[in-house]
Structure formats: structure tokens, C-alpha cells
Design a protein around this motif. Sequence first.
Motif, mmCIF file in Angstrom:
data_model
loop_
_atom_site.group_PDB
_atom_site.id
_atom_site.type_symbol
_atom_site.label_atom_id
_atom_site.label_comp_id
_atom_site.label_asym_id
_atom_site.label_seq_id
_atom_site.Cartn_x
_atom_site.Cartn_y
_atom_site.Cartn_z
ATOM 1 N N TYR A 161 -1.726 2.153 2.052
ATOM 2 C CA TYR A 161 -1.671 0.931 1.377
ATOM 3 C C TYR A 161 -2.457 0.980 0.101
ATOM 4 O O TYR A 161 -3.832 1.296 0.318
ATOM 5 C CB TYR A 161 -2.245 -0.394 2.337
ATOM 6 C CG TYR A 161 -2.224 -1.548 1.675
ATOM 7 C CD1 TYR A 161 -1.027 -2.262 1.441
ATOM 8 C CD2 TYR A 161 -3.352 -2.111 1.206
ATOM 9 C CE1 TYR A 161 -1.112 -3.611 0.958
ATOM 10 C CE2 TYR A 161 -3.380 -3.338 0.375
ATOM 11 C CZ TYR A 161 -2.287 -4.044 0.286
ATOM 12 O OH TYR A 161 -2.367 -5.138 -0.223
ATOM 13 N N ASN B 274 7.681 -0.423 2.243
ATOM 14 C CA ASN B 274 8.179 -0.370 0.910
ATOM 15 C C ASN B 274 8.182 -1.707 0.199
ATOM 16 O O ASN B 274 9.074 -2.057 -0.135
ATOM 17 C CB ASN B 274 9.501 0.221 0.809
ATOM 18 C CG ASN B 274 10.005 0.672 -0.448
ATOM 19 O OD1 ASN B 274 9.071 1.148 -1.245
ATOM 20 N ND2 ASN B 274 11.341 0.686 -0.893
ATOM 21 N N SER C 151 3.456 1.295 1.665
ATOM 22 C CA SER C 151 4.384 2.623 1.788
ATOM 23 C C SER C 151 5.222 2.357 3.086
ATOM 24 O O SER C 151 6.396 2.919 3.008
ATOM 25 C CB SER C 151 3.793 3.788 1.660
ATOM 26 O OG SER C 151 2.878 4.275 2.684
ATOM 27 N N SER D 8 -7.479 2.377 -1.879
ATOM 28 C CA SER D 8 -6.230 2.817 -1.048
ATOM 29 C C SER D 8 -6.923 3.152 0.416
ATOM 30 O O SER D 8 -7.618 3.688 0.719
ATOM 31 C CB SER D 8 -5.682 4.185 -1.344
ATOM 32 O OG SER D 8 -5.081 4.007 -2.663
ATOM 33 N N TYR E 200 0.567 -2.534 -2.403
ATOM 34 C CA TYR E 200 1.624 -1.713 -2.332
ATOM 35 C C TYR E 200 1.623 -1.211 -0.723
ATOM 36 O O TYR E 200 0.517 -0.392 -0.394
ATOM 37 C CB TYR E 200 2.212 -0.614 -3.115
ATOM 38 C CG TYR E 200 3.372 0.060 -2.696
ATOM 39 C CD1 TYR E 200 4.498 -0.483 -2.531
ATOM 40 C CD2 TYR E 200 3.109 1.621 -2.381
ATOM 41 C CE1 TYR E 200 5.408 0.425 -2.233
ATOM 42 C CE2 TYR E 200 4.074 2.393 -1.855
ATOM 43 C CZ TYR E 200 5.498 1.794 -1.897
ATOM 44 O OH TYR E 200 6.460 2.672 -1.246
ATOM 45 N N ALA F 206 1.017 6.739 6.482
ATOM 46 C CA ALA F 206 1.590 5.666 5.371
ATOM 47 C C ALA F 206 0.174 5.581 4.490
ATOM 48 O O ALA F 206 -0.877 5.874 4.976
ATOM 49 C CB ALA F 206 2.018 4.433 5.793
ATOM 50 N N ALA G 127 12.064 -1.286 -3.404
ATOM 51 C CA ALA G 127 11.164 -1.988 -2.807
ATOM 52 C C ALA G 127 11.309 -3.291 -3.073
ATOM 53 O O ALA G 127 11.785 -3.937 -3.715
ATOM 54 C CB ALA G 127 9.713 -1.897 -3.560
#
Length: 392
Positions: A144, A161, A158, A136, A156, A142, A281
Motif C-alpha cells: 500500500y 487494485n 495493490s 509504502s 494505492y 501486496a 483500477a
Amino acid sequence: MAPYESDHATGTGPDEDPRTGRRKAARYVVPVAVVGVAAATIGLVPALAASGDPDLPKITAQQLVEKIAKSDVQRMSGTVKISTDLGLPDLGSLQGGMGSGHEDSSADPRTKLTELASGTHTLRVATDGPEKQKVSLLERDAEYSLIHHDKDVWGYDSASNQVFHTTARHTGEEREHRPSATPGDFAEEALKSVDSTTSVTVDGTARIAGRDAYQLVIKPKQSGSTVRDVTIGVDARTGLPLKFTLTPKSGGAPVLDAGFTKVSFAAPPASTFDFRPPGGAKVTEEKPGKDEHTPGFGGQFAPGGLSGADTIGEGWTTIATFDTGAKGDKTSRQGGATGDFLGSLGDQVSGDFGKGTVFSTRLVNALITDDGKVYAGAVTKDALVKAADADK
């Protein structure tokens, strides 16, 4: 190891031109493989702890390299701080101008993880065997995440989204399905090849992420390389690399400095690797096999266009070369962010090969000739010109 994996066998191999010493490059990875480690002349001087460092049993470089090779940490988690300084601007601002060649998704790791090629970032990493890994990228407001769970690979973002999903083509310990974000990933690349172009020694001990560690130092013997040395901090108990530092010959801050600030060898909670797209999403699906490089695992710094290039030379001074087919130095006339970026790095050169432009970073240099040929490597500008002259 050169800026690319190559055939270091003595004599002429099946893919080598006996007149030029040209070989087929297996791949080109930045910034890990450009380290150019061909770890070879292993120093036999035991490590000596400096004042204040942990007093560990003496160990030779040969023994420490073997300890790394035998390390079998299946479960771990931790926080990694990674700083990259190639002398480039923030690559995140160039993503739109450069383009990824893939469907536009902020969750696509081939786009998102280019941010690691500049600046300082904090990562959380976790692994539980060969089928479960997560990395991550922590941002200000945020996060990722890139998750490999069995056959699924999820990205992902964030902030937007958005979700990226693909299915792994293989299972098991295939490198392309493991996030390359830890000092161990970088050290693995750095120690793949062993020959006489490199010296490897142990230079004392240190405390890293609260653990006792040995310091393995790798230096090129060849002139013409832009690399001064590589230092790998190795956990004294497990053999896991805890810190990786690549310093350029030009001095200053390291080109790459990646190290654990926290590490645990307990099994991460199973929920760490669970992922379902959040409500609302946008999900981008990609079929496996669409791209030669599985996104984000083991190649986030890899310019895919150099795959299959020829190489000239060996060890630290290996140079990749290929023909773009473009004539008249079209690169310098590109518009937008990409053109401005490349133009700011350009340096006009000439030689027996003709004329061209050298684009430079603190580690990797590339010569693009006016007739469309490219010569690139972790070597000096003069080494590139000399290689182009010899290749004429």
C-alpha cells in the motif's frame, strides 16, 4: 505535551473556565500525542557513552533538543520498522464493523493506515522537499502506497487494485500533507510543548541504522500518567530522529517503537513520486475540504470525533472531555465487532459523578459515564474518576 495540544500558559486563558481549569483541546492524536511530552526541565548532564557505544562529543539535553529543532533534512529515504502494542486486537479486522464514515475504498488512507495502530509493520519512506513524500506499507503479498506529489495525494492498494485520490488544500510544509510514519514525525509531536511537568536528559549514545546517535530520554514528573518514558535516538550529524520508543509505566514491551533499519540522505529518484492509476483500477475521487483531516498526513491515528473537545488538567495528566449526548451507557449495548471489542475492555466504576465504564489500553484510558460524558487521556483509571468527580 499532553494527550492533546493545549494552552500551557499560566493563569486563565481566553478558552479556559476558571472554575474547572477546562480548556479547548486543539486536537487528539493517538498514539503520538498521547505521549504527553511537555519537555521542560532540560537536564544539563552531558551524554556518556556506554561500553561498545560510539564515542561522540559530549552534549547536553538542551543542545540536543536544539539540534533536533535545527535539523533540516530535505532529502532522504529509508526503511522503517514500526511496532505498536496498545493491548488492542488487530484493528484491520475491525474496520468493517467500526466503519470509517467515508466512501468504501481499500485505498483510503483513513481506513488503511489504521493497521499501524497494532502489530509490527515495515515501511519504506522517501522525501524530496516539502512537495514530494511517499510512504509504502509492505505486506506479505501486496503493498500500500501513499504519495504526496505537489498538489496531488494518491493512495494505492495493490491487493485490491484500488486508488484513492484527492487534491491537497495547501502547499508547502503543512503537516497534514506529510505522511506521519518516521521517528522524526513522532519526535516532532513529542517535543512541541515545553513546561515544568517533564524532565529531559541525554542517556548515552547508540548505533542506529548504521549511524552514530545520541539517546534523548523524556520522562513525566506528574503522578497519574500511564507513560514511563520516551526515548528518541538522534542522528549525531544531522539531528534527525532515527528511533522513537514510548514505554508505558506498566512495563513490558513499548507501546510504540519506530526506528530506521536503513537510511540514506541522497536524493531519491524523481520517479519515486510519480504515480498513475494502473489499468483497470477502481479510482475513488474526493474533493478537497470534504474532511477536516487531510487523509493520512499527520493524523492517521486521530479520532476526528474528539476534535474540539475540552481539556482538564495540564501536562502529562491532561484529560479530554466532551458530552456525547447519549444517555444510559449505550456504548456497552452496541452489537457486532465494535460492541464486542469495547465490551471486552470495559470496567464498571462509580463516584460522585454517578456510574460509568472505563475502557482501557496499555496507554490511553477512557471513562464513559452513564449520562453520556467522556473523559479520556494517557492517565490512570483513578485519575479519570477523580476528574469526573471534580467536573460534576
